[in-house]
Design a protein around this motif. Sequence first.
Motif, PDB file in Angstrom:
ATOM      1  N   VAL A 232      28.537   6.241 -47.508  1.00 31.72           N
ATOM      2  CA  VAL A 232      29.936   6.285 -47.075  1.00 31.72           C
ATOM      3  C   VAL A 232      30.090   7.143 -45.826  1.00 31.72           C
ATOM      4  CG1 VAL A 232      32.240   7.104 -47.719  1.00 31.72           C
ATOM      5  CG2 VAL A 232      30.876   5.800 -49.350  1.00 31.72           C
ATOM      6  N   GLY A 233      29.263   8.177 -45.681  1.00 30.86           N
ATOM      7  CA  GLY A 233      29.339   9.030 -44.503  1.00 30.86           C
ATOM      8  C   GLY A 233      28.660   8.465 -43.282  1.00 30.86           C
ATOM      9  N   LEU A 234      27.874   7.403 -43.441  1.00 32.07           N
ATOM     10  CA  LEU A 234      27.089   6.882 -42.338  1.00 32.07           C
ATOM     11  C   LEU A 234      27.459   5.471 -41.907  1.00 32.07           C
ATOM     12  CD1 LEU A 234      23.575   8.171 -43.489  1.00 32.07           C
ATOM     13  CD2 LEU A 234      24.974   9.099 -41.640  1.00 32.07           C
ATOM     14  N   LEU A 235      27.964   4.671 -42.817  1.00 35.97           N
ATOM     15  CA  LEU A 235      28.285   3.275 -42.529  1.00 35.97           C
ATOM     16  C   LEU A 235      29.798   3.058 -42.616  1.00 35.97           C
ATOM     17  CD1 LEU A 235      25.548   1.491 -44.674  1.00 35.97           C
ATOM     18  CD2 LEU A 235      25.548   1.781 -42.193  1.00 35.97           C
ATOM     19  N   PRO A 236      30.316   2.034 -41.936  1.00 37.13           N
ATOM     20  CA  PRO A 236      31.731   1.701 -42.103  1.00 37.13           C
ATOM     21  C   PRO A 236      32.054   1.448 -43.573  1.00 37.13           C
ATOM     22  CG  PRO A 236      30.804   0.504 -40.246  1.00 37.13           C
ATOM     23  CD  PRO A 236      29.664   1.171 -40.931  1.00 37.13           C
ATOM     24  N   VAL A 237      33.157   1.977 -44.034  1.00 37.08           N
ATOM     25  CA  VAL A 237      33.474   1.927 -45.457  1.00 37.08           C
ATOM     26  C   VAL A 237      33.644   0.489 -45.946  1.00 37.08           C
ATOM     27  CG1 VAL A 237      35.970   2.153 -45.134  1.00 37.08           C
ATOM     28  CG2 VAL A 237      34.924   3.007 -47.230  1.00 37.08           C
ATOM     29  N   THR A 238      34.101  -0.395 -45.067  1.00 33.16           N
ATOM     30  CA  THR A 238      34.270  -1.786 -45.492  1.00 33.16           C
ATOM     31  C   THR A 238      32.931  -2.457 -45.731  1.00 33.16           C
ATOM     32  OG1 THR A 238      34.490  -2.346 -43.136  1.00 33.16           O
ATOM     33  CG2 THR A 238      36.515  -2.122 -44.402  1.00 33.16           C
ATOM     34  N   ALA A 239      31.915  -2.101 -44.942  1.00 35.68           N
ATOM     35  CA  ALA A 239      30.585  -2.667 -45.160  1.00 35.68           C
ATOM     36  C   ALA A 239      30.001  -2.180 -46.473  1.00 35.68           C
ATOM     37  CB  ALA A 239      29.662  -2.297 -43.995  1.00 35.68           C
ATOM     38  N   VAL A 240      30.198  -0.901 -46.781  1.00 34.42           N
ATOM     39  CA  VAL A 240      29.700  -0.348 -48.038  1.00 34.42           C
ATOM     40  C   VAL A 240      30.377  -1.037 -49.225  1.00 34.42           C
ATOM     41  CG1 VAL A 240      29.514   1.748 -49.435  1.00 34.42           C
ATOM     42  CG2 VAL A 240      29.171   1.871 -46.968  1.00 34.42           C
ATOM     43  N   ALA A 241      31.673  -1.284 -49.103  1.00 34.91           N
ATOM     44  CA  ALA A 241      32.420  -1.870 -50.219  1.00 34.91           C
ATOM     45  C   ALA A 241      31.874  -3.230 -50.622  1.00 34.91           C
ATOM     46  CB  ALA A 241      33.900  -1.988 -49.856  1.00 34.91           C
ATOM     47  N   PHE A 242      31.386  -4.010 -49.659  1.00 34.48           N
ATOM     48  CA  PHE A 242      30.885  -5.344 -49.986  1.00 34.48           C
ATOM     49  C   PHE A 242      29.624  -5.292 -50.851  1.00 34.48           C
ATOM     50  CE2 PHE A 242      33.826  -7.062 -46.947  1.00 34.48           C
ATOM     51  CZ  PHE A 242      33.997  -8.377 -47.347  1.00 34.48           C
ATOM     52  N   LEU A 243      28.927  -4.179 -50.834  1.00 30.83           N
ATOM     53  CA  LEU A 243      27.722  -4.072 -51.661  1.00 30.83           C
ATOM     54  C   LEU A 243      28.057  -4.099 -53.149  1.00 30.83           C
ATOM     55  CD1 LEU A 243      25.690  -1.382 -49.683  1.00 30.83           C
ATOM     56  CD2 LEU A 243      25.302  -3.847 -49.746  1.00 30.83           C
ATOM     57  N   THR A 244      29.317  -3.816 -53.509  1.00 31.38           N
ATOM     58  CA  THR A 244      29.691  -3.863 -54.927  1.00 31.38           C
ATOM     59  C   THR A 244      29.575  -5.270 -55.500  1.00 31.38           C
ATOM     60  OG1 THR A 244      32.044  -4.146 -54.356  1.00 31.38           O
ATOM     61  CG2 THR A 244      31.243  -1.894 -54.692  1.00 31.38           C
ATOM     62  N   LEU A 245      29.487  -6.287 -54.635  1.00 34.15           N
ATOM     63  CA  LEU A 245      29.295  -7.646 -55.136  1.00 34.15           C
ATOM     64  C   LEU A 245      27.960  -7.797 -55.864  1.00 34.15           C
ATOM     65  CD1 LEU A 245      30.613  -9.768 -52.113  1.00 34.15           C
ATOM     66  CD2 LEU A 245      31.758  -9.380 -54.303  1.00 34.15           C
ATOM     67  N   LEU A 246      27.032  -6.875 -55.609  1.00 30.24           N
ATOM     68  CA  LEU A 246      25.753  -6.922 -56.318  1.00 30.24           C
ATOM     69  C   LEU A 246      25.912  -6.652 -57.805  1.00 30.24           C
ATOM     70  CD1 LEU A 246      23.275  -5.123 -53.898  1.00 30.24           C
ATOM     71  CD2 LEU A 246      23.085  -7.463 -54.766  1.00 30.24           C
ATOM     72  N   SER A 247      26.946  -5.917 -58.174  1.00 27.05           N
ATOM     73  CA  SER A 247      27.120  -5.548 -59.579  1.00 27.05           C
ATOM     74  C   SER A 247      27.268  -6.759 -60.497  1.00 27.05           C
ATOM     75  CB  SER A 247      28.317  -4.600 -59.719  1.00 27.05           C
ATOM     76  OG  SER A 247      28.496  -4.211 -61.056  1.00 27.05           O
ATOM     77  N   PRO A 248      28.200  -7.698 -60.231  1.00 23.14           N
ATOM     78  CA  PRO A 248      28.277  -8.878 -61.099  1.00 23.14           C
ATOM     79  C   PRO A 248      27.051  -9.772 -60.999  1.00 23.14           C
ATOM     80  CG  PRO A 248      29.802  -9.077 -59.261  1.00 23.14           C
ATOM     81  CD  PRO A 248      29.314  -7.669 -59.257  1.00 23.14           C
ATOM     82  N   VAL A 249      26.373  -9.778 -59.843  1.00 24.18           N
ATOM     83  CA  VAL A 249      25.134 -10.553 -59.729  1.00 24.18           C
ATOM     84  C   VAL A 249      24.099 -10.032 -60.710  1.00 24.18           C
ATOM     85  CG1 VAL A 249      23.179 -11.064 -58.207  1.00 24.18           C
ATOM     86  CG2 VAL A 249      25.516 -11.251 -57.338  1.00 24.18           C
ATOM     87  N   VAL A 250      23.942  -8.721 -60.754  1.00 23.81           N
ATOM     88  CA  VAL A 250      22.981  -8.109 -61.674  1.00 23.81           C
ATOM     89  C   VAL A 250      23.408  -8.328 -63.122  1.00 23.81           C
ATOM     90  CG1 VAL A 250      22.023  -5.897 -62.454  1.00 23.81           C
ATOM     91  CG2 VAL A 250      22.194  -6.402 -60.014  1.00 23.81           C
ATOM     92  N   ALA A 251      24.711  -8.199 -63.400  1.00 22.26           N
ATOM     93  CA  ALA A 251      25.193  -8.421 -64.759  1.00 22.26           C
ATOM     94  C   ALA A 251      24.880  -9.839 -65.232  1.00 22.26           C
ATOM     95  CB  ALA A 251      26.704  -8.158 -64.823  1.00 22.26           C
ATOM     96  N   THR A 252      25.040 -10.817 -64.340  1.00 23.63           N
ATOM     97  CA  THR A 252      24.739 -12.209 -64.694  1.00 23.63           C
ATOM     98  C   THR A 252      23.251 -12.403 -64.934  1.00 23.63           C
ATOM     99  OG1 THR A 252      26.627 -12.993 -63.408  1.00 23.63           O
ATOM    100  CG2 THR A 252      24.921 -14.596 -63.928  1.00 23.63           C
TER     101      THR A 252
END
Length: 303
Positions: A232-252
């Motif tokens: 969060v301190g190094l990358l644009p916050v919007t780019a970091v937020a998109f990584l949360t899409l990995l969570s449902p991928v892993v859950a599936t």
Amino acid sequence: MIRSGWPVWLLVVVTAVAPISWGTTYLVTSEWLPADRPLWSATLRALPAGLLVLAITRRLPKGHWWWRAAVLGVLNIGAFFALLFVAAYRLPGGVAATLSAVSPLAVLVLAKLALREQPTRWRVGWGMAGVVGVALMVLGPGARLDAWGVAAGVAGVLAMSAGLVLTRRWGNPVGALPLAGWQVTAGGLFLTPLALVIEGPPPTMTPSAVAGYVWLGLAGTLVAYTVWFRAVGLLPVTAVAFLTLLSPVVATLLGWLVLGQSLTLLQGVGFGLTLVALIASQWRPGSWTMRRSRQPKLARACA
């Protein structure tokens, strides 16, 4: 390269550890943790991990960082964990995961208001595509919608999104690990009295429950939030937020690999669309070079 000395792609890969570990939450909750104890599950995930970090770093907030750490701890940890577990207990994992996929869009809006980060059509479009992909991947025809569960899921997404944006706005005065320790401890302290009043004494701890809480506390909290706050301190916050899409991928994937759940062709399409949205959101259209972030000393960051 960025000021941490890491190539951007490597920082993104390391940051992905956080949402990958969060994707295990639904499996661990349903298979290992005591039933119907969302507040205690959130508390036992957060507080021991936070106290461990404080013992290791031996650093406490100073000045205005006492109240900032408290606010961030409630948003990123306390409220988010509690609402996440309420949603996990009351909704099928697919419904809860679909709600969490809205997070990038919420961050796009909040980042514009608080950080003046202008959302591009490219990123908004891929944010919507990510929600569609997750819905195709995890929603079945018999998915039930519990009103309280849906409300908790939406509120959890908003709390985490606000916490993410404020973390970027306020910066990091001490480093990722101490900052994670402050927030996780504050969140755990916020949750403890609520758990005692609403749910009574702590649940009986079986070996599987202990293993579940240890995993969620160490991998899903201590390690995950350390790399998350660093990013969060190094990358644009919007780019970091998109990584949360990995969570449902892993859950599936875990549902398929561990629980023997079948994957249909439609789910495969959703899986692919989610991954494409995740990757495309990190790049600007028409180029495979990354844009500079708004901070002056950050070199190549995500668009």
